[in-house]
Design a protein around this motif. Sequence first.
Motif, PDB file in Angstrom:
ATOM      1  N   GLU A 182      40.634  12.214 -47.307  1.00 50.10           N
ATOM      2  CA  GLU A 182      40.554  13.603 -46.826  1.00 50.10           C
ATOM      3  C   GLU A 182      40.046  14.562 -47.900  1.00 50.10           C
ATOM      4  N   TRP A 183      40.242  14.216 -49.166  1.00 50.59           N
ATOM      5  CA  TRP A 183      39.842  15.097 -50.262  1.00 50.59           C
ATOM      6  C   TRP A 183      38.402  14.910 -50.701  1.00 50.59           C
ATOM      7  N   THR A 184      37.844  13.736 -50.467  1.00 52.13           N
ATOM      8  CA  THR A 184      36.563  13.433 -51.114  1.00 52.13           C
ATOM      9  C   THR A 184      35.491  12.814 -50.216  1.00 52.13           C
ATOM     10  N   TYR A 185      35.801  12.524 -48.946  1.00 54.89           N
ATOM     11  CA  TYR A 185      34.838  11.757 -48.157  1.00 54.89           C
ATOM     12  C   TYR A 185      33.523  12.513 -47.950  1.00 54.89           C
ATOM     13  N   SER A 186      32.433  11.772 -48.096  1.00 56.91           N
ATOM     14  CA  SER A 186      31.101  12.318 -47.804  1.00 56.91           C
ATOM     15  C   SER A 186      30.159  11.146 -47.572  1.00 56.91           C
ATOM     16  N   ASP A 187      29.093  11.385 -46.854  1.00 55.02           N
ATOM     17  CA  ASP A 187      28.054  10.374 -46.696  1.00 55.02           C
ATOM     18  C   ASP A 187      26.739  11.072 -46.358  1.00 55.02           C
ATOM     19  N   TYR A 188      25.686  10.266 -46.256  1.00 53.61           N
ATOM     20  CA  TYR A 188      24.345  10.833 -46.084  1.00 53.61           C
ATOM     21  C   TYR A 188      24.188  11.541 -44.736  1.00 53.61           C
ATOM     22  N   LYS A 189      24.819  11.021 -43.687  1.00 52.09           N
ATOM     23  CA  LYS A 189      24.749  11.667 -42.372  1.00 52.09           C
ATOM     24  C   LYS A 189      25.368  13.061 -42.428  1.00 52.09           C
ATOM     25  N   GLN A 190      26.489  13.158 -43.126  1.00 55.98           N
ATOM     26  CA  GLN A 190      27.142  14.455 -43.305  1.00 55.98           C
ATOM     27  C   GLN A 190      26.240  15.418 -44.071  1.00 55.98           C
ATOM     28  N   LEU A 191      25.648  14.922 -45.153  1.00 54.30           N
ATOM     29  CA  LEU A 191      24.779  15.773 -45.982  1.00 54.30           C
ATOM     30  C   LEU A 191      23.603  16.296 -45.179  1.00 54.30           C
ATOM     31  N   LYS A 192      22.967  15.429 -44.406  1.00 54.90           N
ATOM     32  CA  LYS A 192      21.813  15.859 -43.602  1.00 54.90           C
ATOM     33  C   LYS A 192      22.199  16.953 -42.616  1.00 54.90           C
ATOM     34  N   PHE A 340      36.352  16.941 -43.605  1.00 58.55           N
ATOM     35  CA  PHE A 340      35.127  16.176 -43.336  1.00 58.55           C
ATOM     36  C   PHE A 340      35.028  15.777 -41.871  1.00 58.55           C
ATOM     37  N   ARG A 341      36.159  15.702 -41.178  1.00 59.82           N
ATOM     38  CA  ARG A 341      36.150  15.310 -39.762  1.00 59.82           C
ATOM     39  C   ARG A 341      35.520  16.377 -38.866  1.00 59.82           C
ATOM     40  N   GLU A 342      35.350  17.575 -39.381  1.00 64.32           N
ATOM     41  CA  GLU A 342      34.771  18.652 -38.582  1.00 64.32           C
ATOM     42  C   GLU A 342      33.248  18.666 -38.645  1.00 64.32           C
ATOM     43  N   TYR A 343      32.673  17.684 -39.350  1.00 65.11           N
ATOM     44  CA  TYR A 343      31.218  17.546 -39.438  1.00 65.11           C
ATOM     45  C   TYR A 343      30.838  16.100 -39.121  1.00 65.11           C
ATOM     46  N   PRO A 344      29.654  15.884 -38.555  1.00 61.71           N
ATOM     47  CA  PRO A 344      29.217  14.511 -38.259  1.00 61.71           C
ATOM     48  C   PRO A 344      29.160  13.660 -39.531  1.00 61.71           C
ATOM     49  N   SER A 345      29.564  12.408 -39.409  1.00 61.39           N
ATOM     50  CA  SER A 345      29.487  11.475 -40.533  1.00 61.39           C
ATOM     51  C   SER A 345      29.570  10.065 -39.981  1.00 61.39           C
ATOM     52  N   TYR A 346      29.481   9.084 -40.877  1.00 61.66           N
ATOM     53  CA  TYR A 346      29.605   7.690 -40.467  1.00 61.66           C
ATOM     54  C   TYR A 346      31.061   7.242 -40.378  1.00 61.66           C
ATOM     55  N   TYR A 347      32.002   8.106 -40.725  1.00 64.41           N
ATOM     56  CA  TYR A 347      33.401   7.682 -40.809  1.00 64.41           C
ATOM     57  C   TYR A 347      33.928   7.188 -39.458  1.00 64.41           C
ATOM     58  N   HIS A 348      33.431   7.776 -38.384  1.00 66.67           N
ATOM     59  CA  HIS A 348      33.835   7.348 -37.046  1.00 66.67           C
ATOM     60  C   HIS A 348      33.556   5.853 -36.857  1.00 66.67           C
ATOM     61  N   TYR A 349      32.405   5.394 -37.371  1.00 69.39           N
ATOM     62  CA  TYR A 349      32.053   3.984 -37.245  1.00 69.39           C
ATOM     63  C   TYR A 349      32.937   3.123 -38.134  1.00 69.39           C
ATOM     64  N   PHE A 350      33.304   3.672 -39.285  1.00 68.54           N
ATOM     65  CA  PHE A 350      34.212   2.951 -40.187  1.00 68.54           C
ATOM     66  C   PHE A 350      35.527   2.653 -39.475  1.00 68.54           C
ATOM     67  N   GLU A 351      36.086   3.665 -38.827  1.00 70.67           N
ATOM     68  CA  GLU A 351      37.353   3.477 -38.119  1.00 70.67           C
ATOM     69  C   GLU A 351      37.201   2.527 -36.922  1.00 70.67           C
ATOM     70  N   LYS A 352      36.114   2.679 -36.208  1.00 64.48           N
ATOM     71  CA  LYS A 352      35.918   1.902 -34.980  1.00 64.48           C
ATOM     72  C   LYS A 352      35.682   0.420 -35.262  1.00 64.48           C
ATOM     73  N   PHE A 353      34.893   0.137 -36.293  1.00 65.56           N
ATOM     74  CA  PHE A 353      34.511  -1.248 -36.582  1.00 65.56           C
ATOM     75  C   PHE A 353      35.133  -1.772 -37.875  1.00 65.56           C
ATOM     76  N   TYR A 354      36.214  -1.152 -38.289  1.00 63.65           N
ATOM     77  CA  TYR A 354      36.837  -1.457 -39.578  1.00 63.65           C
ATOM     78  C   TYR A 354      37.046  -2.956 -39.819  1.00 63.65           C
ATOM     79  N   ARG A 355      37.632  -3.646 -38.852  1.00 66.02           N
ATOM     80  CA  ARG A 355      37.998  -5.047 -39.060  1.00 66.02           C
ATOM     81  C   ARG A 355      36.780  -5.954 -39.254  1.00 66.02           C
ATOM     82  N   TYR A 356      35.602  -5.495 -38.815  1.00 62.38           N
ATOM     83  CA  TYR A 356      34.390  -6.310 -38.945  1.00 62.38           C
ATOM     84  C   TYR A 356      33.531  -5.915 -40.155  1.00 62.38           C
TER      85      TYR A 356
END
Length: 383
Positions: A182-192, A340-356
């Motif tokens: 929650e303090w540091t997450y970021s990715d390229y999708k968020q930046l764009k 970070f959850r209030e902006y688009p990012s790849y984190y949603h995919y991380f949670e959804k496909f975490y086990r794979y």
Amino acid sequence: MKICKLGIWDETIPGIKFDENGISNYAKIQLKLMEDFPRREQGKKQWEKIVEQVKKKGRNKKYDCVAGISGGTDSSYMLYLLKQYGLRPLAVNLDNGWNSEIAVANIEKVTRSLEIDLETYVIDYEEIKELFRCYMIACLPWIDSPSDMAIQAILYQIAHKEGVNDIFIGNDFRSEGKQPTEWTYSDYKQLKFIHKKYGRIPLKTYPTMSLIKFFYYGFFRNIKMIPIYNYLDYTKKEAQKFLIERFGWQYYGEHHHENLFTKFAIGYWQYKKFGIDKRKITYSSQVLSGEISRDEALNRVAKLPYNEEEIKKDLDYILNKLNFSHDEFQQIWNAPNKTFREYPSYYHYFEKFYRYLWPVLSHVLPVKPKIFYEYDERKKQGS
């Protein structure tokens, strides 16, 4: 306030849970990392195998590896270790226009003394300034993420250009810990998205690395980023003493204070606007590693992370360098904090496909990312 018995992780940290013995899930994350990456003889043997492979792959090349350097303790000492083990690194530094004079001098002293070539990538300042402004307007806690992403992209790009497979970094979980997502997450999708929403100029020199590029570098080019201190015995205090005596290196203050914007982001922006004290994570990990005592850690965080007299002068300089008026900055400061959850990012995919994900990423990354350890432990605790 409840505080972890093994460190100083407390209830201000997102997702924290305590067991019946008062031990936090963050302490368990740290213990698991220490178990998976032992040091001493076992760690040294693993490291020597890595060195042997790097030398073999780098035979007949000008460099056999790339090393990211900031002028701070960890990366400066890392260069010394790489040379001690007979490696031929190309040192790479990112100039985002905010490196302190001390950091620049440290890089020059260490690389010159060790006879290591240095490549400095300079981002057009108007572009990095634009991104810093965007992240501040977006009211996210980690406003220095454009630097983090640029450093990673540059290291991969230069390794690719030089035809080497191994990138060494000075990250040390034993002295830094795992900061909450929650303090540091970021990715390229968020930046764009943030740049498109709040930006005014195009990005031409800012180095980017999309997911496609990341998988290309990691899978097809077999470029790996290796944290050297996962394996080798290392204490920050001893390293600083050695660097000072051996190279005339200078200390710059708290962790990451070698960069003026990072210092502001951690010591003032996060601390004052968001109530985030990253030192609680850093010092807790050092307590668990035996580098400092728990009482010392508690005493340190009882003090402000910045000098009250200096901050007014520093803030004037920072706002001027970012082209913010005091009124504009005050409006941003008073605006609601975002996550970070209030902006688009790849984190949603991380949670959804975490086990794979890890079975796939294990072909691209040499070690399991700390975010997986955090996610595993917090899921166990239902946080």
